[in-house]
Write an enzyme that holds these catalytic residues in place. Structure first.
Site, PDB file in Angstrom:
ATOM      1  N   ASP A   1       0.817  -1.210   0.000  1.00  0.00           N
ATOM      2  CA  ASP A   1       0.000   0.000   0.000  1.00  0.00           C
ATOM      3  C   ASP A   1       0.854   1.264   0.000  1.00  0.00           C
ATOM      4  O   ASP A   1       2.005   1.256   0.449  1.00  0.00           O
ATOM      5  CB  ASP A   1      -0.889   0.052   1.249  1.00  0.00           C
ATOM      6  CG  ASP A   1      -2.092  -0.864   1.165  1.00  0.00           C
ATOM      7  OD1 ASP A   1      -2.184  -1.645   0.190  1.00  0.00           O
ATOM      8  OD2 ASP A   1      -2.942  -0.817   2.074  1.00  0.00           O
TER       9      ASP A   1
ATOM     10  N   HIS B   1       3.781  -2.159   3.375  1.00  0.00           N
ATOM     11  CA  HIS B   1       3.797  -0.802   2.819  1.00  0.00           C
ATOM     12  C   HIS B   1       5.138  -0.530   2.150  1.00  0.00           C
ATOM     13  O   HIS B   1       6.196  -0.755   2.760  1.00  0.00           O
ATOM     14  CB  HIS B   1       3.545   0.235   3.923  1.00  0.00           C
ATOM     15  CG  HIS B   1       2.179   0.129   4.535  1.00  0.00           C
ATOM     16  ND1 HIS B   1       1.857  -0.827   5.472  1.00  0.00           N
ATOM     17  CD2 HIS B   1       1.049   0.870   4.340  1.00  0.00           C
ATOM     18  CE1 HIS B   1       0.587  -0.689   5.819  1.00  0.00           C
ATOM     19  NE2 HIS B   1       0.076   0.324   5.150  1.00  0.00           N
TER      20      HIS B   1
END
Length: 239
Positions: A52, A198
């Site tokens: 993400d 992430h």
């Protein structure tokens, strides 16, 4: 409270409840009961690897290099505001065989946004991902993993399937380390799971992405030892 006023208050309260009710799926223990497919369970011999908050020129290339070293492909949930600053990196993701998906435009909590703001956020990000990368995104992950009724509608309107995760590394905190990320990811068997990491610290503690990057080769090695194939959501056999 007079009749009409009370009726308006009850209506407003009902609408607010309906708007926020999907947010209950952000609670890990509750999600399997309310929406078991939302977490992204798939083929028990496969692990979906997702990232993400990118693309980030400061960190995403390092993840790409590690994935290339092992011949691993993943799904990157892109933020519109990041992609518009680094469109060449979005194209590089696709050129390397990775899947691109939608994480919204601005990474703002959806529960405090109006239906129109939410629809604009999703549509704007979806259109940019398609335009820049030349690929039609198939999946959507809301900011913070918190959905609203408006977000569900916007995803459907834009041909996107909402997918959260079964495993996360909690790699966004200042205290995260490669060791802590691995411990968190492997608390439960990874088979058939969807992993969230992430590749940017744009919404995390500064430099937090280093904990995910440090854990990545160990995660891939762990999956190989378990006989699990790692790849993007599109190959995960989502249930």
């Amino acid at each position: 409270m007079r009749g009409p006023t009370r009726a308006l208050a009850l209506t407003a309260g009902g609408l607010a409840l309906a708007h926020s009710l999907p947010a209950l799926t952000s609670l890990g223990p509750v999600r399997p009961l309310l929406a078991p497919r939302l977490s992204g369970p798939g083929d028990p011999g496969h692990v979906a690897l997702t990232f993400d908050d990118g693309p980030d020129p400061a960190s995403t290339p390092l993840f790409l290099a590690e994935l290339a070293r092992t011949g691993t492909r993943a799904t990157f949930f892109l933020l519109g505001r990041m992609l518009v600053r680094a469109p060449e990196l979005g194209r590089e993701l696709v050129a390397a065989g990775h899947e691109v998906a939608v994480h919204g435009w601005a990474h703002k909590p959806l529960l405090i946004r109006s239906p129109r703001q939410t629809r604009d956020d999703v549509a704007r990000a979806r259109d940019l991902v398609a335009e820049v990368t030349g690929r039609e995104p198939r999946y959507y992950r809301p900011p913070y993993g918190v959905l609203s009724a408006s977000a569900l509608y916007a995803a459907r309107e834009n041909g996107l399937k909402p997918v959260l995760w079964t495993h996360w590394g909690q790699d966004w905190t200042a205290r995260a380390t490669p060791d802590s990320v691995m411990r968190t990811l492997t608390r439960a068997p990874l088979a058939g799971g969807t992993v969230l990491l992430h590749d940017s610290d744009v919404t995390s503690a500064p430099g937090a992405w280093r904990s995910a990057l440090g854990a990545l080769p160990r995660l891939l090695e762990h999956c190989a030892e378990q006989g699990l194939k790692v790849g993007p959501l599109g190959e995960h056999g989502l249930r």
